[in-house]
Design an enzyme around this catalytic site. Structure first.
Site, PDB file in Angstrom:
ATOM      1  N   HIS A  46       0.888  -1.165   0.000  1.00  0.00           N
ATOM      2  CA  HIS A  46       0.000   0.000   0.000  1.00  0.00           C
ATOM      3  C   HIS A  46       0.922   1.210   0.000  1.00  0.00           C
ATOM      4  O   HIS A  46       1.605   1.489   0.995  1.00  0.00           O
ATOM      5  CB  HIS A  46      -0.897  -0.010   1.232  1.00  0.00           C
ATOM      6  CG  HIS A  46      -1.834   1.153   1.322  1.00  0.00           C
ATOM      7  ND1 HIS A  46      -3.189   1.000   1.468  1.00  0.00           N
ATOM      8  CD2 HIS A  46      -1.616   2.504   1.284  1.00  0.00           C
ATOM      9  CE1 HIS A  46      -3.760   2.198   1.518  1.00  0.00           C
ATOM     10  NE2 HIS A  46      -2.818   3.118   1.414  1.00  0.00           N
ATOM     11  N   HIS A  63      -3.565  -1.144  -5.836  1.00  0.00           N
ATOM     12  CA  HIS A  63      -4.567  -0.105  -6.094  1.00  0.00           C
ATOM     13  C   HIS A  63      -3.974   1.237  -6.530  1.00  0.00           C
ATOM     14  O   HIS A  63      -4.151   2.270  -5.870  1.00  0.00           O
ATOM     15  CB  HIS A  63      -5.507   0.089  -4.909  1.00  0.00           C
ATOM     16  CG  HIS A  63      -4.870   0.081  -3.547  1.00  0.00           C
ATOM     17  ND1 HIS A  63      -3.744   0.796  -3.212  1.00  0.00           N
ATOM     18  CD2 HIS A  63      -5.230  -0.575  -2.414  1.00  0.00           C
ATOM     19  CE1 HIS A  63      -3.449   0.591  -1.946  1.00  0.00           C
ATOM     20  NE2 HIS A  63      -4.338  -0.237  -1.439  1.00  0.00           N
ATOM     21  N   ASP A  99      -9.964  -4.857  -3.829  1.00  0.00           N
ATOM     22  CA  ASP A  99      -9.772  -4.166  -2.551  1.00  0.00           C
ATOM     23  C   ASP A  99     -11.082  -4.120  -1.771  1.00  0.00           C
ATOM     24  O   ASP A  99     -11.455  -3.100  -1.190  1.00  0.00           O
ATOM     25  CB  ASP A  99      -9.204  -2.759  -2.750  1.00  0.00           C
ATOM     26  CG  ASP A  99      -8.678  -2.152  -1.444  1.00  0.00           C
ATOM     27  OD1 ASP A  99      -8.541  -2.896  -0.454  1.00  0.00           O
ATOM     28  OD2 ASP A  99      -8.402  -0.938  -1.408  1.00  0.00           O
ATOM     29  N   HIS A 159     -17.553  -1.911   5.385  1.00  0.00           N
ATOM     30  CA  HIS A 159     -17.928  -1.331   6.670  1.00  0.00           C
ATOM     31  C   HIS A 159     -19.450  -1.276   6.709  1.00  0.00           C
ATOM     32  O   HIS A 159     -20.114  -1.278   5.662  1.00  0.00           O
ATOM     33  CB  HIS A 159     -17.363   0.081   6.842  1.00  0.00           C
ATOM     34  CG  HIS A 159     -15.868   0.147   6.818  1.00  0.00           C
ATOM     35  ND1 HIS A 159     -15.085  -0.219   7.885  1.00  0.00           N
ATOM     36  CD2 HIS A 159     -15.000   0.544   5.838  1.00  0.00           C
ATOM     37  CE1 HIS A 159     -13.813  -0.055   7.575  1.00  0.00           C
ATOM     38  NE2 HIS A 159     -13.727   0.409   6.341  1.00  0.00           N
TER      39      HIS A 159
END
Length: 443
Positions: free
Chosen positions: A179, A232, A302, A306
């Site tokens: 990342h 990403h 990815d 939530h």
């Protein structure tokens, strides 16, 4: 006459030979024959009018177990995967406890047994404290390799300084995933966040935070002779820069960075909030350019769910992340329908590419001897994605209401139909993905 456990009959197969109508015969969980098969079989599935693709492998998902099962767990996350046509996933280490030791990796593999619907592997977090264990950790069965967070995101894994990154890359032999956002710049720019305005998220986590970190990372990797995987990628500048680093750096792009833009914050608000952010449309265009010229290697979702309640908190108290594993196939197939990429390129980015980059054994191709993993799709089917289709525990998608052309009809894992026409038909058959690096971990 030969006999098979399963024959997929009359579908258009996409494999290393190109695109053509063929039958596929399966025996013992592996592909046994390809061609015009008139043999008997325990099950024959008519795939006329459908495309049979190698099983889609999503190499970046966050299934939140252990520690945050109220958002997702290995069972619900893998259910979302197979409902969307995904046959294997690599799950991320930022759980609680963190997946950073042989024991925590073994715990995840044990939790997955009999519960996960798709095949699976688990990334192990790279930390300064466990750096000397990396040669063992990255070769353990079920380990996808080492994942490093250079910028803070969900969880407590963070290696911000060059010295820590260098120490990790001196130990890795497999391709390590990163990342890539500059934590120091993120801390300096915290004041750029505007309370109640999620559109300020990409202002805070700006293009320079991504590009400067990627430049630092690639310089260290080149000096250490290490293989890296930049997750990403979210900026046009990174894509242009990384085009000169392909001898040691591979690149993941995501459906949300290819499909959405900063223009969507007004509509989606915090439901669009991701790390790294969805940015202005020029970055989306730059990522597409990198896909078109071959700079981008693979596609990952990815998937980072939530709950509604968490996402409803005012920015910046709202968490970053969105679900994506179930929508990866239909959202990207819609781009195929619109002529933005070919079905062959889709296959390369979702099956052959992951197998090639990470040394996966027996997956990524429709070829005799390979695992009988198939993503069966209808390239002409028009569907409107809705929240009611989402199997993830979070129960929502940023693509709610989006009309797409191209749809996952079936998911076949090692010769067993797991999903067909939106119904789960064989639960809990997932096994650990095998890797070349783990075949003889004692060597």
């Amino acid at each position: 006459m030969a006999s098979f456990d399963l024959i997929l009959r009359g579908g258009t197969v996409v494999n290393q030979d190109g695109v053509g109508r063929r039958d596929v015969g399966v025996a013992g969980g592996r592909i046994a024959a390809i061609g015009d098969l008139s043999a008997s079989a325990g099950e024959v599935v008519d795939c006329t009018g459908l495309h049979v693709l190698p099983g889609v492998i999503d190499t970046q998902v966050h299934f939140r177990e252990p520690g945050a099962e109220h958002k997702e767990d290995l069972e619900t996350g893998s259910l979302a995967a197979v409902m969307g046509g995904v046959t294997a996933v690599f799950e991320m280490p930022n759980t609680a406890p963190l997946t950073v030791t042989a024991e925590t990796l073994a715990d995840k593999l044990a939790r997955a047994r009999g519960r996960m619907h798709c095949d699976h592997a688990f990334w192990v977090g790279g930390t300064v404290d466990t750096v000397h264990d990396i040669p063992e950790l990255e070769r353990l069965p079920g380990s996808a390799g080492i994942k490093v967070f250079m910028g803070s995101s969900t969880g407590k894994l963070l290696v911000a300084e060059d010295a820590g990154v260098r120490a990790i890359l001196r130990q890795t032999r497999r391709r390590a995933a990163f990342h890539s956002e500059d934590e120091f710049r993120l801390q300096e720019r915290l004041g750029e966040r505007v309370p109640g305005d999620p559109s300020s998220h990409p202002v805070w986590r700006d293009e320079e935070a991504a590009l400067s970190c990627t430049k630092r990372l690639t310089a260290i990797a080149r000096e250490e002779g290490a293989l890296i995987h930049v997750l990403h990628v979210s900026t046009a500048e990174e894509m242009q820069y990384l085009a000169a680093c392909k001898d040691y750096a591979s690149i993941e792009v995501t459906p949300h960075h290819l499909t959405l833009s900063a223009d969507d914050y007004g509509r989606l608000g915090t439901y669009l909030q991701m790390n790294p952010p969805v940015r202005a449309a020029r970055h989306r265009d730059g990522i597409w350019a990198g896909l078109a010229d071959g700079t981008a290697d693979i596609l990952g979702s990815d998937h980072a769910p939530h709950t509604h309640e968490e996402k409803a908190k005012p920015y910046p108290q709202s968490p970053s992340g969105m679900p994506g594993v179930q929508t990866l196939v239909p959202v990207t197939l819609d781009h195929v329908a619109r002529g933005r990429l070919s079905i062959e390129r889709f296959v390369d980015m979702t099956s052959a590419g992951p197998a090639r980059l990470f040394g996966i054994v027996g997956k990524g191709r429709i070829a005799v001897g390979y695992d009988a993993d198939f993503t069966v799709v209808d390239l002409r089917r028009a569907v409107t994605i809705g929240n009611d289709w989402i199997a993830s525990r979070c129960g929502w998608t940023p693509y709610d209401g989006m009309a797409v052309t191209g749809w996952p009809v079936g998911t076949v894992v090692r010769g067993r139909r797991v999903m067909w026409e939106g119904e789960l038909v064989a639960p809990g058959i997932g096994r650990a993905v095998r890797f070349q690096a783990s075949l003889r971990p004692d060597r």
